[in-house]
Design an enzyme around this catalytic site. Structure first.
Site: not given
Length: 505
Positions: A198, A311, A402
């Site tokens: 990320s 995601e 995610h």
């Protein structure tokens, strides 16, 4: 069996006393720069003053100020004590005197540049270190302590070279610490892999574009980097003045800004909050990251890059209604809406919006990076993570969320508590984790600029535009490894062109 006594090592800054975790040596809370407090707030990290005697390195250092509750919910766990004095790193090593120096893996945590620390349970370096790597995790300044611009601070750089990306400079300082000290821990300073997820992955891409980071690391693993454009310096300066006004400092001086309490920044309302991207245009990041990669001017190092199958799960934290987004698109841009329906063959607006958001924000980035790698003659490997824990598949109907891949890459499932205590991880879950961690370690140990494939359970060829191969960890949530050819190729080509237009604007 190694000597169970605490290990003492002499670094460039002073002597450290570490501890043991089974047969691994562990050193926690090592300062890699001076505390960025007082007059050092919003300055480049300064050297640590050497300490006399032996410093205990058995407790994690404080994390940067952040929203603790949000980190517990979405960031991987409790970050521990919070402080502006946060520039600490941790080292796991299997051998401080190996016959050959060991590969080094340096982790940059995610959290939108607003939360997280190198001490969270998913990032325990034990299992990767047991494979034969020296693993380093770090803390860096978050939020406005890590990214900030204001005319009063700019005025301190009288000869140019303005700095706004202090968090990126912290990461660079940690890499400089590795270059100075990692041989003492058994590591090879000439074989450093930077890996992150990320905003940690986004940091790696920024460092691949920074003239100040060149040569400090030699490979990168980019997990779920997002394609949001970097903030411009003009926008950052405008926000900086708005923040000062929020605190009653209309014509603020640098001294007044540095006198504000550190904990006051993370709770600012959304228009004043720090976004999840660096600031383009300072000495650390002179050009926007996307511009640099799209014009193939990044540092020439091998990369792995990939993303997860759901995601768009991250949109929950921003209260985004994907069905409403699609309804607005259908009303304002009907041709674009029909094109998306044709590309995906999905007729539920909520699911269509979820898939499109995933691909525009995340899936397209690894494909862009692979093209950029090819254009500079550097190998790259693209992956897709689509595995869901066996006992939790009903909770993740759209695939891997995610951040779900992180404990698999670290092989730390054993240290994780499942979201539902009645759904413990299975033997199959642990097997997939071992497979992924093996690839990450092999990349760190073996890959160089002339590598053409990454060996593992499946031989993984480097990406090439004619073959366009992607290694999938999982298939529709289930345990499988497979190589996909031309995966999402048509839609990613389109989204890449859209991103290029955004960069030009």
């Amino acid at each position: 069996m190694k000597n169970r006594q605490p290990l003492r090592l002499m670094t460039a800054e002073g002597e450290l006393r570490g501890g043991m975790d089974d047969d691994l040596f562990v050193f926690k809370g090592i300062p890699f720069a001076a505390a960025p407090t007082g007059a050092l707030r919003w300055r480049a990290p300064q050297p640590v003053a050497p300490w006399p005697g032996v410093r205990d390195a058995v407790t994690f250092g404080d994390a940067s100020w952040q929203n603790r509750e949000l980190c517990q919910i979405a960031g991987g766990g409790d970050p521990g004590p919070l402080s502006e004095d946060c520039l600490y790193l941790n080292v796991w090593t299997p051998d401080v005197a190996p016959s050959r120096p060991l590969p080094v893996m340096v982790w940059l945590h995610g959290g939108g540049f607003a939360m997280g620390s190198g001490a969270l349970p998913p990032y325990d370096g034990k299992r990767l270190a047991a494979r034969g790597a020296v693993v380093v995790t770090i803390n860096y300044r978050l939020g406005h302590l890590g990214f900030f611009a204001h005319p009063a601070l700019d005025a301190e750089y009288r000869n140019g070279g303005v700095v706004n990306n202090f968090a990126l400079l912290d990461q660079i300082a940690a890499l400089q610490w590795v270059q100075r000290n990692i041989p003492v821990f058994g590591g090879n300073r000439d074989n450093v892999t930077l890996f992150g997820e990320s905003s940690g992955a986004r940091s790696i891409l920024s460092l691949c574009c920074s003239p100040l980071a060149e040569g400090l690391f030699h490979k990168g693993i980019v997990q779920s980097a997002y394609g949001l454009p970097d903030r411009t310096r003009s926008a950052a300066l405008q926000q900086g003045e708005q923040i000062a006004a929020h605190f009653g400092l209309k014509d603020a001086t640098a001294e007044q800004l540095r006198a504000l309490p550190a904990h006051a920044f993370w709770s600012l309302p959304p228009p004043l909050a720090q976004g999840p991207v660096p600031i383009a245009g300072d000495a650390v990041l002179p050009q926007p990251m996307l511009t640099t990669f799209m014009t193939a001017r990044q540092h020439r190092i091998p990369l792995i890059a990939g993303s997860n199958s759901d995601e768009a799960s991250v949109l929950t934290y921003f209260n985004v209604d994907t069905a409403e987004v699609m309804r607005q698109l259908r009303a304002s841009r009907p041709l674009s809406y029909r094109l998306l329906k044709w590309l995906y063959d999905i007729h539920d607006d909520r699911l269509l919006g979820r898939a499109a958001a995933r691909d525009m924000a995340f899936s397209v980035m690894p494909w862009i990076l692979m093209r950029a790698q090819h254009n500079v003659g550097m190998p790259g490997w693209r992956y897709w993570f689509d595995y869901v824990s066996e006992r939790s598949r009903d909770l993740y109907p759209h695939g891997a969320w995610h951040g779900n891949e992180v404990p698999y890459a670290f092989n730390t499932l054993a240290a994780m508590t499942p979201g539902d205590i009645g759904r413990p991880f299975t033997e199959t879950d642990h097997l997939l984790s071992q497979r992924m961690a093996d690839y990450w370690f092999t990349f760190a140990r073996d890959v160089g600029e002339f590598s053409h494939r990454l060996e593992g359970e499946l031989s993984w060829p480097a990406w090439h535009p004619e073959e366009d191969l992607t290694l999938s960890f999982g298939e529709k949530g289930k345990n499988a490894l497979s190589l996909k050819r031309n995966f999402m190729r048509a839609r990613l080509r389109l989204f890449r062109l859209m991103m290029r237009s955004m960069v030009k604007l």
